[in-house]
Design a protein around this motif. Structure first.
Motif, PDB file in Angstrom:
ATOM      1  N   VAL A 119       0.843  -1.197   0.000  1.00  0.00           N
ATOM      2  CA  VAL A 119       0.000   0.000   0.000  1.00  0.00           C
ATOM      3  C   VAL A 119       0.881   1.251   0.000  1.00  0.00           C
ATOM      4  N   LYS A 120       1.950   1.207   0.774  1.00  0.00           N
ATOM      5  CA  LYS A 120       2.875   2.343   0.858  1.00  0.00           C
ATOM      6  C   LYS A 120       3.543   2.615  -0.497  1.00  0.00           C
ATOM      7  N   GLU A 121       3.831   1.558  -1.252  1.00  0.00           N
ATOM      8  CA  GLU A 121       4.420   1.735  -2.578  1.00  0.00           C
ATOM      9  C   GLU A 121       3.467   2.496  -3.498  1.00  0.00           C
ATOM     10  N   LYS A 122       2.182   2.232  -3.343  1.00  0.00           N
ATOM     11  CA  LYS A 122       1.179   2.900  -4.176  1.00  0.00           C
ATOM     12  C   LYS A 122       0.948   4.329  -3.710  1.00  0.00           C
ATOM     13  N   PHE A 123       0.975   4.537  -2.383  1.00  0.00           N
ATOM     14  CA  PHE A 123       0.738   5.870  -1.807  1.00  0.00           C
ATOM     15  C   PHE A 123       1.935   6.223  -0.914  1.00  0.00           C
ATOM     16  N   PRO A 124       3.002   6.744  -1.476  1.00  0.00           N
ATOM     17  CA  PRO A 124       4.244   6.969  -0.706  1.00  0.00           C
ATOM     18  C   PRO A 124       4.082   7.879   0.503  1.00  0.00           C
ATOM     19  N   SER A 125       3.106   8.791   0.468  1.00  0.00           N
ATOM     20  CA  SER A 125       2.928   9.697   1.608  1.00  0.00           C
ATOM     21  C   SER A 125       2.028   9.109   2.697  1.00  0.00           C
ATOM     22  N   MET A 126       1.576   7.904   2.467  1.00  0.00           N
ATOM     23  CA  MET A 126       0.700   7.227   3.425  1.00  0.00           C
ATOM     24  C   MET A 126       1.432   6.977   4.750  1.00  0.00           C
ATOM     25  N   HIS A 127       0.732   7.202   5.871  1.00  0.00           N
ATOM     26  CA  HIS A 127       1.274   6.898   7.200  1.00  0.00           C
ATOM     27  C   HIS A 127       0.836   5.485   7.599  1.00  0.00           C
ATOM     28  N   LEU A 128       1.780   4.644   7.907  1.00  0.00           N
ATOM     29  CA  LEU A 128       1.477   3.285   8.357  1.00  0.00           C
ATOM     30  C   LEU A 128       1.585   3.235   9.876  1.00  0.00           C
ATOM     31  N   ILE A 129       0.477   2.870  10.525  1.00  0.00           N
ATOM     32  CA  ILE A 129       0.413   2.862  11.994  1.00  0.00           C
ATOM     33  C   ILE A 129      -0.025   1.465  12.448  1.00  0.00           C
ATOM     34  N   ALA A 130       0.821   0.805  13.222  1.00  0.00           N
ATOM     35  CA  ALA A 130       0.521  -0.553  13.693  1.00  0.00           C
ATOM     36  C   ALA A 130       0.179  -0.528  15.174  1.00  0.00           C
ATOM     37  N   GLY A 131      -0.804  -1.324  15.539  1.00  0.00           N
ATOM     38  CA  GLY A 131      -1.189  -1.495  16.929  1.00  0.00           C
ATOM     39  C   GLY A 131      -1.696  -2.905  17.138  1.00  0.00           C
ATOM     40  N   GLY A 132      -2.219  -3.181  18.314  1.00  0.00           N
ATOM     41  CA  GLY A 132      -2.730  -4.515  18.603  1.00  0.00           C
ATOM     42  C   GLY A 132      -1.809  -5.288  19.529  1.00  0.00           C
ATOM     43  N   PRO A 133      -2.203  -6.517  19.901  1.00  0.00           N
ATOM     44  CA  PRO A 133      -1.448  -7.293  20.894  1.00  0.00           C
ATOM     45  C   PRO A 133       0.000  -7.549  20.514  1.00  0.00           C
ATOM     46  N   GLU A 134       0.262  -7.886  19.251  1.00  0.00           N
ATOM     47  CA  GLU A 134       1.638  -8.170  18.844  1.00  0.00           C
ATOM     48  C   GLU A 134       2.527  -6.936  18.965  1.00  0.00           C
ATOM     49  N   VAL A 135       1.981  -5.778  18.616  1.00  0.00           N
ATOM     50  CA  VAL A 135       2.745  -4.537  18.703  1.00  0.00           C
ATOM     51  C   VAL A 135       2.973  -4.161  20.161  1.00  0.00           C
ATOM     52  N   THR A 136       1.952  -4.280  20.975  1.00  0.00           N
ATOM     53  CA  THR A 136       2.074  -3.963  22.395  1.00  0.00           C
ATOM     54  C   THR A 136       3.143  -4.831  23.050  1.00  0.00           C
ATOM     55  N   ALA A 137       3.237  -6.093  22.621  1.00  0.00           N
ATOM     56  CA  ALA A 137       4.205  -7.019  23.215  1.00  0.00           C
ATOM     57  C   ALA A 137       5.640  -6.639  22.883  1.00  0.00           C
ATOM     58  N   ASN A 138       5.875  -6.214  21.640  1.00  0.00           N
ATOM     59  CA  ASN A 138       7.248  -5.938  21.222  1.00  0.00           C
ATOM     60  C   ASN A 138       7.265  -4.887  20.120  1.00  0.00           C
ATOM     61  N   PRO A 139       6.957  -3.630  20.440  1.00  0.00           N
ATOM     62  CA  PRO A 139       6.830  -2.601  19.397  1.00  0.00           C
ATOM     63  C   PRO A 139       8.123  -2.350  18.641  1.00  0.00           C
ATOM     64  N   ALA A 140       9.269  -2.530  19.292  1.00  0.00           N
ATOM     65  CA  ALA A 140      10.544  -2.239  18.628  1.00  0.00           C
ATOM     66  C   ALA A 140      10.816  -3.172  17.455  1.00  0.00           C
ATOM     67  N   SER A 141      10.137  -4.320  17.407  1.00  0.00           N
ATOM     68  CA  SER A 141      10.368  -5.272  16.313  1.00  0.00           C
ATOM     69  C   SER A 141       9.621  -4.892  15.037  1.00  0.00           C
ATOM     70  N   PHE A 142       8.754  -3.896  15.119  1.00  0.00           N
ATOM     71  CA  PHE A 142       7.957  -3.491  13.952  1.00  0.00           C
ATOM     72  C   PHE A 142       8.647  -2.309  13.260  1.00  0.00           C
ATOM     73  N   THR A 143       9.672  -2.640  12.514  1.00  0.00           N
ATOM     74  CA  THR A 143      10.500  -1.590  11.909  1.00  0.00           C
ATOM     75  C   THR A 143       9.961  -1.100  10.572  1.00  0.00           C
ATOM     76  N   ASP A 144       8.988  -1.803   9.998  1.00  0.00           N
ATOM     77  CA  ASP A 144       8.481  -1.431   8.673  1.00  0.00           C
ATOM     78  C   ASP A 144       7.304  -0.463   8.726  1.00  0.00           C
ATOM     79  N   PHE A 145       6.981   0.031   9.911  1.00  0.00           N
ATOM     80  CA  PHE A 145       5.854   0.942  10.051  1.00  0.00           C
ATOM     81  C   PHE A 145       6.353   2.322  10.459  1.00  0.00           C
ATOM     82  N   ASP A 146       5.576   3.327  10.117  1.00  0.00           N
ATOM     83  CA  ASP A 146       5.963   4.690  10.482  1.00  0.00           C
ATOM     84  C   ASP A 146       5.803   4.926  11.983  1.00  0.00           C
ATOM     85  N   TYR A 147       4.729   4.376  12.547  1.00  0.00           N
ATOM     86  CA  TYR A 147       4.471   4.534  13.980  1.00  0.00           C
ATOM     87  C   TYR A 147       3.870   3.246  14.536  1.00  0.00           C
TER      88      TYR A 147
END
Length: 567
Positions: A119-147
């Motif tokens: 999706v980011k390739e199609k819309f380069p200015s798009m903000h990618l925001i990840a949340g949920g249990p997996e992110v809460t457990a280890n947010p530093a491992s989600f390096t491919d998201f903006d926030y």
């Protein structure tokens, strides 16, 4: 909500997730709550000239195209394609693609990570925001998201979006969200974000937090208190469910009966306003008493209890308490009042063994649960167990689903045996709806339940691979075939006709209750005798009951299962 939006620039947000299955129990409640929060958020009064518009779009691993796709990449391609189409549709209505918010779980992480990048390739200015249990457990491992937002995001995500829209992005890429005030949270059901009709039922949130500290659970490091959603919201949702004629509700509250007065109050509301709706509750056995058991018996429901193990020492290793005598006593109240209930067990717990797992199965089945759910232990990042597992010398998968591979007391081969035993138990007992007759057959065979089910697991392997989506009538035939084998082996062939009659007649009654299926079964004994209290002692019954060869029809009699002999 921001008023006077006519001249504002509209920025589109899609909140999405991939569900593990298509069912009300797996309904996208988390993503829906974030969607509602974004649309209801009281944005700062400073006029940014921007309106943020959020919509919910979800997928399921059971969607035909996604299910048919063989690889994670191909599944991600399908998800990304649909998300891109949705953003393009927003553009045609003058809405700028702005942000993609993803609710990430163990089962969908890799799909969502890959889909988001497409999706980011199609819309380069798009903000990618990840949340949920997996992110809460280890947010530093989600390096491919903006926030990444760690924690409950109903306040944090709208605030982040406002800062991004107003040109004041936060410096930190990981947002640690404070728990929102439950009294201020909008209901995704009441505002129309979620439609119960779409999912065939409701996943209903009543509270957040847990007073217990089970180390394998995300809550082990979270709040140690329970925060309740306000009763006025709950009553409004009940009224909505009644208007929508909702057929089933899965209650999202891990300790529903922790506060007895509130539990009784809601059961009274349910009984009055939703008498025809079936409810699924998670509860704690230590809080069950006669009054609660009686109240549960007055509504259509089933209760699920996290037993996990019957070994007190093993449970202490994961910070759970267990009083066997009290547990048996309280479950007895449910059996006395006819409440449907089930247990959860976990294999691979620190300090447990294969023999201990079998003992837990024997204990659980001795209490006549309607279902027994068995799971491999997951060492989830962000839990207390994840911090302590190395001290137990446990080995586990470093990627989702983080299953235990082995421990000093539960070797790799034993973990594999436990997995096969778990599958066999689920198939024979739970999917086979064996509770009405299982204990009687075990008594006849003079076998512990776990030994019987272990033998069934070996028998299944010898008889070829078994699909875990077998139809109920096929499971019945497997039950009959295996029980015949054991009865013959143990010199009890004289009881074969009786036992197979009981299995088939109870199966026909269960098929009507569960699916509304009418059927006719061939029997060697009269159905009234087979369903009498005398049939609980199979040896006595076989010696004293007269055979009565017949065909019995199980049919609908004013909404209830009935039977008549056709001869």
């Amino acid at each position: 909500m921001v008023s006077d939006m006519t001249d504002k620039v509209k920025k589109g947000v899609i909140c999405t997730t991939v569900l593990v299955e298509t069912s009300p129990q797996a309904l996208p409640l988390g993503a829906a709550c974030i969607t509602s929060a974004i649309n209801h958020f009281q944005y700062p009064k400073k006029d940014t000239g921007v309106q943020i518009c959020a919509q919910l779009q979800t997928f399921s691993l059971e969607d035909p195209a996604i299910h048919a796709a063989r690889s994670v990449d191909s599944k991600a391609d399908l998800v990304a394609r649909e998300l891109i189409r949705s953003f393009q549709a927003q553009e045609t209505h003058g809405i700028e693609p702005f942000a993609l918010c993803l609710s990430v779980f163990v089962w969908n992480r890799f799909i969502l990570e890959k889909a988001a990048q497409k999706v980011k390739e199609k819309f380069p200015s798009m903000h990618l925001i990840a949340g949920g249990p997996e992110v809460t457990a280890n947010p530093a491992s989600f390096t491919d998201f903006d926030y990444c937002t760690s924690g409950q995001g109903e306040t944090a995500v709208p605030e982040l979006l406002w800062h991004l829209a107003s040109g004041t992005p936060p410096a930190e890429k990981i947002i640690c969200a404070a728990a929102p005030d439950c009294a201020t949270l909008p209901s995704p059901y009441l505002d129309g974000t979620l439609d119960p009709d779409q999912f065939g039922g409701v996943l209903w949130e009543l509270a957040r937090g847990c007073p217990f500290k089970c180390s394998y659970c995300y809550e082990s490091k979270g709040e140690k208190t329970v925060r309740y959603l306000p009763m006025d919201r709950i009553e409004e949702e009940i009224d909505l469910f009644a208007r929508k004629n909702v057929r089933q509700v899965f209650v999202l509250d891990p300790t529903y009966n922790a506060k007895k007065d509130r539990a009784l109050q809601m059961l009274a509301l349910i009984r009055r306003k939703l008498p025809d709706t079936y409810f699924y509750f998670e509860a704690r056995a230590e809080f069950i008493d006669r009054e609660l058991a009686n109240a549960f018996s007055k509504v259509q429901c089933s209760l699920q209890f996290g037993l996990q193990s019957s070994d007190e020492t093993v449970l202490k290793n994961v910070h759970r308490t267990f009083n066997r005598k009290q547990f048996v006593k309280n479950i007895g109240y449910l059996n006395q009042t006819g409440v449907v209930f089930g247990f959860d067990l976990i294999y691979g717990l620190p300090g447990d063994s294969y023999a201990g797992f079998k003992e837990s199965i024997d204990f659980a089945l001795s209490l006549y649960p309607n279902s027994l759910e068995l799971f491999c232990l997951s060492v989830l990042p962000g839990t207390t167990l994840h911090d302590e597992a190395a001290g137990f010398n446990m080995v586990w998968e470093q990627q989702a689903p983080y299953h235990v591979i082995e421990s000093p007391t539960f070797g790799t081969q034993d973990m594999a045996k436990a997995e096969e035993l778990a599958k066999a138990t689920t198939l024979f007992y739970t999917s086979g709806r064996a509770v009405p007759w299982f204990a009687s057959v075990m008594h006849l065979l003079k076998m512990p339940s776990s030994q019987f089910l272990e033998r069934f697991a070996v028998w299944l392997q010898k008889n070829g691979p078994i699909d875990d989506t077998l139809a109920f009538d096929r499971i019945l035939e497997l039950q009959v075939a295996f029980v015949k084998t054991l009865l013959t082996e143990r010199n009890k062939a004289a009881c074969i006709d009786l036992v197979t009659d009981i299995i088939r007649l109870n199966g026909a009654l269960s098929a009507f209750t569960a699916e509304g299926t009418e059927s006719t079964v061939s029997l060697h004994y009269h159905p009234d005798d087979l369903l009498s209290e005398y049939a609980s002692d199979l040896v006595f019954f076989q010696k004293n009951a007269q055979k009565f060869t017949n065909r019995t029809k199980v049919f609908n009699n004013r909404g209830e299962a009935d039977w008549k002999v056709l001869r």
